[in-house]
Design a protein around this motif. Structure first.
Motif, PDB file in Angstrom:
ATOM      1  N   TYR A  45       0.829  -1.207   0.000  1.00  0.00           N
ATOM      2  CA  TYR A  45       0.000   0.000   0.000  1.00  0.00           C
ATOM      3  C   TYR A  45       0.864   1.258   0.000  1.00  0.00           C
ATOM      4  CZ  TYR A  45      -3.124   3.632   1.689  1.00  0.00           C
ATOM      5  OH  TYR A  45      -3.817   4.807   1.853  1.00  0.00           O
ATOM      6  N   PHE A  46       1.880   1.286   0.878  1.00  0.00           N
ATOM      7  CA  PHE A  46       2.750   2.469   0.931  1.00  0.00           C
ATOM      8  C   PHE A  46       3.526   2.646  -0.359  1.00  0.00           C
ATOM      9  CE2 PHE A  46       2.351   2.217   5.647  1.00  0.00           C
ATOM     10  CZ  PHE A  46       1.957   3.536   5.854  1.00  0.00           C
ATOM     11  N   ILE A  47       3.981   1.570  -0.969  1.00  0.00           N
ATOM     12  CA  ILE A  47       4.756   1.677  -2.202  1.00  0.00           C
ATOM     13  C   ILE A  47       3.883   2.163  -3.359  1.00  0.00           C
ATOM     14  CG2 ILE A  47       5.956   0.298  -3.957  1.00  0.00           C
ATOM     15  CD1 ILE A  47       7.029  -1.421  -1.612  1.00  0.00           C
ATOM     16  N   LEU A  48       2.662   1.664  -3.471  1.00  0.00           N
ATOM     17  CA  LEU A  48       1.832   1.993  -4.628  1.00  0.00           C
ATOM     18  C   LEU A  48       1.095   3.325  -4.492  1.00  0.00           C
ATOM     19  CD1 LEU A  48       0.227  -1.478  -5.403  1.00  0.00           C
ATOM     20  CD2 LEU A  48       2.111  -0.350  -6.600  1.00  0.00           C
ATOM     21  N   PHE A  49       0.610   3.649  -3.323  1.00  0.00           N
ATOM     22  CA  PHE A  49      -0.300   4.792  -3.198  1.00  0.00           C
ATOM     23  C   PHE A  49       0.338   6.024  -2.581  1.00  0.00           C
ATOM     24  CE2 PHE A  49      -3.137   1.049  -3.194  1.00  0.00           C
ATOM     25  CZ  PHE A  49      -3.864   1.379  -4.337  1.00  0.00           C
ATOM     26  N   LEU A  50       1.545   5.943  -2.085  1.00  0.00           N
ATOM     27  CA  LEU A  50       2.147   7.126  -1.477  1.00  0.00           C
ATOM     28  C   LEU A  50       3.392   7.571  -2.226  1.00  0.00           C
ATOM     29  CD1 LEU A  50       1.734   6.252   2.293  1.00  0.00           C
ATOM     30  CD2 LEU A  50       0.304   7.687   0.893  1.00  0.00           C
ATOM     31  N   LYS A  51       3.341   7.470  -3.543  1.00  0.00           N
ATOM     32  CA  LYS A  51       4.464   7.928  -4.361  1.00  0.00           C
ATOM     33  C   LYS A  51       4.436   9.430  -4.514  1.00  0.00           C
ATOM     34  CE  LYS A  51       5.615   3.977  -7.102  1.00  0.00           C
ATOM     35  NZ  LYS A  51       5.815   3.433  -8.404  1.00  0.00           N
TER      36      LYS A  51
END
Length: 51
Positions: A45-51
């Motif tokens: 989730y952090f890798i995909l949505f918090l770029k």
């Protein structure tokens, strides 16, 4: 006769504790797998949505 009863009791006790140990170790494995899955999902989730 008493010796035979004692032998059966010991065998039943050993099987009982062995079964208990297997059940508790299975539960620990399930909990560990669940925790790992949650950690991986949070990381994705952090890798995909918090770029």
């Amino acid at each position: 006769m008493i010796d035979e009863d004692l032998d059966e009791d010991v065998e039943e006790t050993i099987q009982h504790y062995a079964r208990k140990k297997r059940e508790s170790s299975n539960l620990k494995g399930i909990i560990a797998a669940f925790v790992i899955i949650v950690v991986v999902l949070v990381a994705v989730y952090f890798i995909l949505f918090l770029k």
